[in-house]
Scaffold this active site. Sequence first.
Site, short mmCIF file in Angstrom:
data_model
loop_
_atom_site.label_atom_id
_atom_site.label_comp_id
_atom_site.label_asym_id
_atom_site.label_seq_id
_atom_site.Cartn_x
_atom_site.Cartn_y
_atom_site.Cartn_z
N TYR A 95 0.90 -1.22 0.06
CA TYR A 95 -0.12 0.06 0.00
C TYR A 95 0.73 1.40 0.17
O TYR A 95 0.59 1.97 -0.60
CB TYR A 95 -1.01 -0.02 1.34
CG TYR A 95 -1.94 -0.95 0.90
CD1 TYR A 95 -3.13 -0.49 -0.05
CD2 TYR A 95 -2.16 -1.94 1.75
CE1 TYR A 95 -4.17 -1.33 -0.18
CE2 TYR A 95 -3.48 -2.76 1.51
CZ TYR A 95 -4.21 -2.70 0.52
OH TYR A 95 -5.47 -3.15 0.16
N GLU B 13 3.60 -27.25 16.91
CA GLU B 13 2.73 -26.74 15.62
C GLU B 13 1.40 -26.03 15.96
O GLU B 13 1.04 -25.07 15.47
CB GLU B 13 2.66 -27.74 14.50
CG GLU B 13 1.88 -27.45 13.57
CD GLU B 13 1.46 -28.82 12.70
OE1 GLU B 13 1.83 -29.61 12.93
OE2 GLU B 13 0.49 -28.47 11.72
N ASP C 287 1.96 -32.49 13.90
CA ASP C 287 1.07 -33.73 13.81
C ASP C 287 1.90 -34.74 12.91
O ASP C 287 2.69 -34.61 12.23
CB ASP C 287 0.12 -33.17 12.71
CG ASP C 287 -1.01 -32.15 13.25
OD1 ASP C 287 -1.02 -32.05 14.41
OD2 ASP C 287 -1.67 -31.32 12.68
#
Lengths: 611, 363
Positions: free
Chosen positions: B105, B198, B250
């Site tokens: 921006y 995680e 995981d």
Amino acid sequence: MKGGEEWQGDKVVAQTFQEISPADFFYRNREIVGFTNPTRAIFSAIRELVENSLDAAEAIQVPPDIYIRLSQDEESKSSRTYTLRVEDNGSGIPPQQVPLSFGQFLVSSKYKLKQARGTFGLGGTMAILYGQITTNKPVCITSSTGGSRIFKYVLMIDIEKNRPVILDRKVLRNRWKWHGTIVEFHLEGDYSKAMPRILDYLKLTAIVNPYADITFVDPKGRLYRFERKSEEVPPPPVETLPHPHGVDVETLQRIIRSTGCNNMLSFMKEHFHRVGEQTARQFLKSAGIDERMNPKSLRPDEIVDLVRAMKNFKDFLPPDASCLSPIGEELMRTGILKELEPRFTAVSQRKPSAYSGHPFIVEVAIAYGGKVPSRNDITLYRFANKIPLMYDESGDVSWKILRSINWRRYGVSPGMPVAVLVHICSTKIPYKTVGKEIIADIPEISREILNGIREVARRLRRYLTRRKHVEQQRRRLSIFSRYLPKIADFSARLGGLEEMPDINRLYKRQVIFRDYKTGNSYVEGETFNAEGYKTILVIAKNKHESNSVNLRVLGLTGSRWRVLIPEVTLEAGAEFYEMLTKRARLLKVQVKSAVRNKPGTVNVFIDGLSE
Amino acid sequence: MGRSVKKRSVSRREVVLRRLESLGRRFCEQIEKGVFPWIEMKSRSTDNIFYSPELRQYVLGDRVVRRSSRIVRHLRPFTQMVWTAYFVKELIRQRKTSTLRDVYYSAQAYDIFFKDQVESDNIITDLETVTGFPREDLNVFPEERSAVFGDLTIEYTVPGYEGRRLNLTSHPDGLMIGPALTNSRLIRTGADKVIVIEKGAMFTRFIEERVYEKFNAILIYTAGQAPRSTRYFIRRLNQEVGLPVYIFTDADPWGMHIAMVIISGSANAAHLRDLTTPDAKWAGVWASDINSYKLPSEGLSDIDIKRLHELSRDPRYKGELWQREIKTFMKIKKKCELEAFSRYGLTHIVDKYLPERLKELET
């Protein structure tokens, strides 16, 4: 009873074979000469008279001035009738010939072998006949050959007898040595439907006759002007003898009937095109005809054999095209520029050639942009002996050829404003039909048309490729102009430097004129130092809403200023950009008004890029 | 108790500033000489990315690309890069930071246009390649989500906070790993290891269960794939403080890869150094744990299996553990999440699994 029937039969036969006058014949078969319906009739009437006028002016080498006025007669319920008046400044018609040439069929000054718009003096008379049968009003013809008197005839045609009926005849004093012909008559028609064709026809006529000045006032009072852009009238075609390859039995019989020669050798030499002593001898030998034989002693079957032998003899010299009057590349270009205002045009006149003993010349042109319509297909304008062919385009040989060409190879894609013009001039145009709108596919002619179109298409391709290149360069430069200053600015700020580096050595845009009002003669703006720039682009815009300007670019090479971009005209609102191909140390741009005291407003920049 | 951490020796800030300014001066000199400004950088195209066994990360090969402002196609990205360099120089000079989105921006205020954020992100990557500094050194950060908790005292270096110290146990939610934390000085720690997690739920559980005390660990939450600043922070804990790093994810190919990127980096960052922690260890959940701990599991999807095949050919996965686990995944065709331990009670993972695994890895 049986005999009676036979008698009846005889009577029927007798009636069937009743001789009809040529006027009667054309009256009954008017569709074959283009008077099928009210729309077509009004178009054909104008066309026939305009063509007679053009021929009449060219015959005396005067740039034609033609004035056409079509006005509506008071409206009746069932049909619309118009008054058609066509004036010209042509040769005029000797008074004693006026009634015959307008009131009788198959009377013409054109029964010789010569390139001409019409052939049999049929069209003009047909128009008048059509007028007479639809309105039952006479025609008024005013004409003078430039002598002391003007003759004014009012006449009608006796259709059954094929003879003019003079209703009134006046002789006026010709104080101003006027020469020309005015034809005025009434006819039924449908102008609103015919209008587009008529205007197209006049525009196309103006293209191939840029030396003619044509004015048309239509029934609504609208004025259409097709102005003369050249004073140069091409030399008139000359009469020529028939070429042996193009002679038929009937022609040969007529020649034999009228000849004064009493041996075949002199007969061949005297009456045929490009036959000299030696050729005549060789031919007669190969045909097995005695040189000393009297031509008048030839039997009918021998005449047929002779025609066949002439057709088959290969050693006649090809017909000479000097009798033809092509438009010429220069005039054709003038006409195209005048009426189509294209951005590019190329014209090619092919070398003269011949088919069946008839010489012909094909002229082909291509035009791109401007007023050329953008259609899915390429626009085809066809001309034969300087007359536009308006109907039945798809049956024409040029149409066939145009479609056989792979236009993508020439950079032309559907929707591009491309027009192809094909003009064929010949002592005998091989029309497919009596309507004289479609040209037949004669191998000799189609070869010339194809090669001609290819040649101009190649030139268009070169132009389009170059324009594409210039366009790319312009886009490229505009990208540089947008980003390079920013690179310089932010580099300086990034490096913590006070001053921006000078990017002019990489890219320079110099304003030559800003909102400059042009004068009547060339004025030059600031000089552009071109050293060190490999790509130089001149960008100009005429911001004026109606006035055009002229612009040219000069460059200093050695010690001399040379014109690098010759004068171009920028129409109102037009933009121009062109790359310089020649190197120069300094550049100058000059601008002036295209029309006196009508200043345009121009902006001109020169962009230089060192890469 | 606790140990002191050595000071970071070089002020990177000055080095980065000098590098950027020299870039600007180089372009100006080129222009003055009538040369279209150009710069060379290592090519980041896939055929120029190689795995370096010595560095244990991806690196760029020798192929070089030249960005030159004489080429129309390069003009726009070149301009964007010069502007970005100027913009980050100002950030660094004024000790401010910005995010990738913010850069996108900010450009518009300077009449520089990026088509989208992908374009501006790419230009920043270009600048990373040209200067050799990661964007974090250029004070441009991605949106942060990851957090840290544990006995570590840091000292801020950002303006307004200079010299202020903070212990990372001071906030029970953990502290966001942002630019101020990444660039702080590491003063003292009582921990002897780093545990990277995680999943957010597990991170919170570990704090609640006082894992940091029980196991003497600094806890780091990656929120999925670890952001670069987090990877950089983990590396500092490993290299500067000398703490071993254990990563829990995981049990699926994607979790495995989260651990791998922390260890060996990504191909996308092949142009950068100092983002990897080669000695960090993937501590679980392994495929083999699914059976040995009888964890609730799901079947592997087609995409999972496809990914496993890709990983099995990846040079970073050459190690014995990795190959073994990939094979196990393929064999059992099962996967499970960290949260699966909750089946045996909320503290099972902390009481049973964690001590066993740490013991196994430490020996």
